[in-house]
Design a protein around this motif. Sequence first.
Motif, short mmCIF file in Angstrom:
data_model
loop_
_atom_site.label_atom_id
_atom_site.label_comp_id
_atom_site.label_asym_id
_atom_site.label_seq_id
_atom_site.Cartn_x
_atom_site.Cartn_y
_atom_site.Cartn_z
N UNK C 209 0.93 -1.24 -0.01
CA UNK C 209 -0.03 -0.09 0.09
C UNK C 209 0.78 1.24 0.15
N UNK C 210 0.27 2.43 -0.54
CA UNK C 210 0.79 3.59 -0.38
C UNK C 210 0.83 4.45 0.79
N UNK C 211 -0.20 4.02 1.77
CA UNK C 211 -0.37 4.84 3.23
C UNK C 211 -0.51 3.68 4.05
N UNK C 212 0.38 3.63 5.02
CA UNK C 212 0.40 2.42 5.78
C UNK C 212 0.29 3.10 7.35
N UNK C 213 -0.79 2.75 8.19
CA UNK C 213 -0.98 3.03 9.47
C UNK C 213 -0.41 1.87 10.47
N UNK C 214 0.21 2.57 11.48
CA UNK C 214 0.75 1.50 12.08
C UNK C 214 0.52 1.94 13.81
N UNK C 215 0.21 1.12 14.72
CA UNK C 215 -0.10 1.14 16.14
C UNK C 215 0.96 0.44 16.89
N UNK C 216 1.32 1.21 18.00
CA UNK C 216 2.41 0.76 18.83
C UNK C 216 1.64 0.42 20.18
N UNK C 217 2.79 0.01 21.07
CA UNK C 217 2.48 -0.28 22.48
C UNK C 217 1.46 0.95 23.16
N UNK C 218 1.43 2.09 22.70
CA UNK C 218 0.58 3.15 23.28
C UNK C 218 -1.00 2.87 22.94
N UNK C 219 -1.19 1.88 22.06
CA UNK C 219 -2.61 1.94 21.75
C UNK C 219 -3.10 0.71 22.01
N UNK C 260 9.94 -8.46 11.70
CA UNK C 260 8.54 -8.37 10.98
C UNK C 260 9.03 -8.00 9.66
N UNK C 261 8.05 -7.19 8.95
CA UNK C 261 8.28 -7.03 7.60
C UNK C 261 8.77 -5.46 7.30
N UNK C 262 9.45 -5.35 6.11
CA UNK C 262 10.18 -4.07 5.52
C UNK C 262 9.23 -3.47 4.78
N UNK C 263 8.83 -2.09 5.10
CA UNK C 263 7.74 -1.64 4.18
C UNK C 263 8.32 -0.14 3.35
N UNK C 264 7.67 0.16 2.61
CA UNK C 264 7.99 1.21 1.67
C UNK C 264 6.81 1.82 1.19
N UNK C 265 5.86 2.40 2.01
CA UNK C 265 4.67 3.07 1.63
C UNK C 265 5.11 4.65 1.41
N UNK C 266 4.34 5.41 0.58
CA UNK C 266 4.77 6.75 0.66
C UNK C 266 4.61 7.45 1.96
N UNK C 267 3.60 7.35 2.58
CA UNK C 267 3.32 7.87 3.94
C UNK C 267 3.02 6.58 5.16
N UNK C 268 3.88 6.87 6.03
CA UNK C 268 3.66 5.91 7.24
C UNK C 268 3.28 6.50 8.75
N UNK C 269 1.98 6.37 9.12
CA UNK C 269 1.31 6.95 10.09
C UNK C 269 1.53 6.20 11.34
N UNK C 270 2.45 6.50 12.09
CA UNK C 270 2.94 5.80 13.43
C UNK C 270 2.18 6.43 14.66
N UNK C 271 1.41 5.51 15.10
CA UNK C 271 0.52 6.06 16.27
C UNK C 271 0.73 5.45 17.57
N UNK C 272 1.29 6.07 18.65
CA UNK C 272 1.61 5.38 20.03
C UNK C 272 2.75 4.52 19.70
N UNK C 273 3.39 4.84 18.72
CA UNK C 273 4.93 4.01 18.36
C UNK C 273 5.92 4.71 19.08
N UNK C 274 6.82 4.14 19.91
CA UNK C 274 7.83 4.91 20.63
C UNK C 274 9.21 5.33 19.54
N UNK C 275 9.28 4.28 18.37
CA UNK C 275 10.31 4.30 17.44
C UNK C 275 11.58 3.84 17.87
N UNK C 276 11.61 2.56 18.48
CA UNK C 276 12.80 1.69 18.51
C UNK C 276 13.67 1.52 17.22
#
Lengths: 470, 264, 326
Positions: C209-219, C260-276
């Motif tokens: 996909x071109x837009x990937x929404x990702x949730x983390x520990x905080x969600x 996990x996987x390697x992704x190359x979307x145009x936009x990656x919306x990281x929600x509640x992801x700390x960013x390790x």
Amino acid sequence: MTVQTHRWVADVVIVGGGLAGLCAAVTAAEGGLDVIVLEKTDSNGGSSAMSGGCLAFAGSELQEAQGIEDSEELLLQDLIAVGKGECDEAVARAYTRNQLATYRWLLDQGVVFLPVIEAASGQSVPRVHNVDPADMIRQLERVAGASKRISLRQNVAAKRLLRDGAHVTGVICEAADGDINCLATHGVILASGGFVHDRDLVHRFAPQYDEAVFIGGEGNTGDGLRMARALGADIRDMPYIKGTFGKHPLDETNHHACLAVYKGAIAVNQEGRRYVDESISYKLLGDACMEQPYSVTYQILDADIMRSGENRVRILDFERRLEEGLFLEADSLEQLARMIEVPCDAFLSEIAAYNSAVEAGELPAFGRRHLVHNHGALTPIRTAPFYAYPSTAAVFGTYCGLCVDEDMRVRDVFGEIIPALYAAGEVVGGLHGAAYMTGSALGKAAIFGQVAARSVIAGTETADRCGGQE
Amino acid sequence: MNIHLLLAGVADIRYPLHAIAVADVDRLEETGHTRRILSPYDESALELALKLRDSEPDLRLVVHLLSGPNDERLLQTVAAHKPDHLEALALLPCAPWDACLTACQLASALQAELDDHSLLLVGREFGDLDGGNLPAALAVQMGLPLLSRVQYLRWDSDGRCWSLRERGTQEEWTLVETPCLVSVSNDKRSKLRHPLMKNVMLARKASYASRRVQISRAAGLQLGSLQIPAERQRGDHCTLLTGDVSQQVESLRACLVGSGADVP
Amino acid sequence: MKSNDLTVIAVAPNRWQVSALEDVLAAAQRVGGSAQARFGCLLLGHPEPERERLALEAGACTVWTLDPGEADAEDYEMWAAVALAALESSQLWSTPRRVVLLPPGAAGEELCARIAAGNGSVAAGRCEDIRVLDGQLQFDREGWGGRLSLSLITAANDLCACLRADKPSYPGRRMEARLMPLEHEPAPRPQRQIEYRETSEKLPPIESVKTLVCGGRGVNEAGFALLERLAEALDGSLAGSLPAVDAGMVPAYRQVGVSGKFVRPDVYFAVGVSGTPQHLAGISADTRIVALNSDPEAPIFRVADVGVVNDWETILPALLEALGPG
């Protein structure tokens, strides 16, 4: 304040950066003293930050707004009653006399109290004032950090007290780059917490808790207690270290107990047998549990009791714990017996006996009448699925420690004051006696922190009058 | 059926890493406070084995744990779940970065233990240094069919074992025919249970078997050096959206919908 | 390092996502570029002219194709056998050293291990920065949760590896490039008994996909329900970080990051992801990261292009509202 390579100097040196230490530091700085706070770990807060955030105050505006009538005198009576008369009344009075001022002072420092007042065991009227404990610590750290008079030093462990004659003059401490003499021209305040993480020391006073779970700041290894004892300090309340029943022995994420027994569960030991009236205080349930084999028992409940949980109350929040996989779940009591490895026949007959007594309106074994204290009718354990919650006792503090006078000056074994040595918070003994009131442990950290700091300030003024200091 | 479970352990990521140094071309030296625990994949593999045993109490479960720092603690953790047999496997040399060599060593240790009714379970990554190769390398080395990245295992009413893997919009259930190697992925259905405290205490008092496997390989992978990975370079600054909630939402909407559009 | 010292061959089954081919082409350009080596591409499966064109445009000197007939995308044993047959018959093995690259990710890693075991080459697996130094093949591998990187050296001449690079470039077809069909009849193998059941899954794979929404520990669960609606509204898909997968919020095949996987979307919306670092390693460097996190100190803001410091509870419902129905 001058800082040299291997010598630090301040008016007052505080050992421990929990609530007691921070309150003492800010109060001393308000009184014009330069302060060094030594914290052994890499962050302030200790047990205070991990606590439930309950402080017991009486006569507050928050209580008044809710129409609760409370007073200093009533609080004192309750403290003495809860402690079964074993507490040191002078210390209890130091609490009650100063508590309202400390409550207001905390508000002035920007500490936020939730707009609810809760009742807890041993309180004639609701008086638990609630804070987010980590927020409270952060707020006091901000206030201390903004003061030019306070230096907060982490990763520095106090090792020994320094003395000039009888007078305490500072501490030897250990920092990353070696030992440092940290000199206190007007006094040292021990605010180093208890010793939940020194199991050998706990064993000496309360060997029945060897297998319990201990919860508290990682730095709580009895350092202050040891340093003061080396100078002859007296101690008290040591036999009254108590645990709370309902802690899952292997769950590291939830610090709070789960009390399904108060909703109708029964408690069985590894032999599959009940061993106690489950409706009594969770402190006494803790003692009873520690006497069972492996110091672990199981709260056994059925689907109806599971559903009756109350998700807003931490100790009755069963659903979340079920989701976290802390309950064992089985379709039959036989399967449950297999899963918890208790003898199946004994387990089934124990439950059958309990059920038939409850259904016949008779008293089951151990004389259990109610769900909890004098409240709620018993129900049989009948509806599948069935659940078991492994439970042991958790010890959240050591509630005992140094003998002090009403000004938090430490006394030696002859009852004499050790000059320039003060104590505050969990390291202080004598407030609780045989049992503690919810909110008085965190309360004494804040209140006694302030009292100790004010004593140091008062001592300075005396010294000033004598021309001893600049 | 009997189950053989291979566990590797990893350094606990909740704590700072202990000291690690390259001692030789085939040896890492680990010192300080090593906190080795079961990895999420190890835990899932163990839980699936326990789940199969729950409804088949006669099933024999044998656990082989890769020997390493703080073995004792890790052995106790596993022993509290009461496997029928538990041993530590000391690989000589222990080169977990070299999947071919490690697979060869493990195959030699396990070959004689497995029979036609054996299910060999392993987490989908084997320890801290596996580049994802060990399960497949081991399957080839042992001549076993491999079911990879399995999320769940269960019996059916006929006593047959099925493995689950999710694929897009489908669940794929594959019949497990022994002998077979199953590599296990983590899944919400396979979170490791807590052992009984009674068994935790008994495990502290038990002693454990240990076995040495000595096989080396000429043209394997040798250690070079250790570095702290460079932080990945990206755009040098982050534009923080300001304003009230409705303004933040509107700006967010704009940058999520018009991909690559400038932030207003 | 002379260009004729090293051969790089990128391998991808046509039944896999086209992103797998792009990943492995990017990796081949990376290894080929740093070693100035030419690379070839081996496409397995029913011929796909569009993929052949991609490989040629990316600069492959030779594109081999091999169609084994009916094949399941995840029958790795079969793909490995076909790849081994093709590699054996290909004529590009004349250089002293050879690197076979498989698409990064768990499937590629499995294929990598099988091919290496099949032809006796060294399995480098998931790795970075393959190079020839002092006449020996070397590469780096991150370990201990991405906290240390280990350089590994081999005296062997053949390496199989999965390397993560960003997007491939398409400089255009080389003059000498050619397309070369190979033939191989795979040996029949016992069939597995498999049953399929539909799940409630309705979102496309995260790699496509071109837009990937990702949730983390905080969600929490409620938050992931909102993220799923958001992914639908944005015509994208939903991913999770390792803690989110561990908590059972999303299935493991939706995990982004080192394991996990390697992704190359145009936009990656990281929600509640700390960013390790382990998580960020799963996102292409040219992807635009938009981060929503209530903690202003979260490391994700150091790498994000756009950030919002706020609670997802506040922002997500309003955002869904703003995106409107459909």
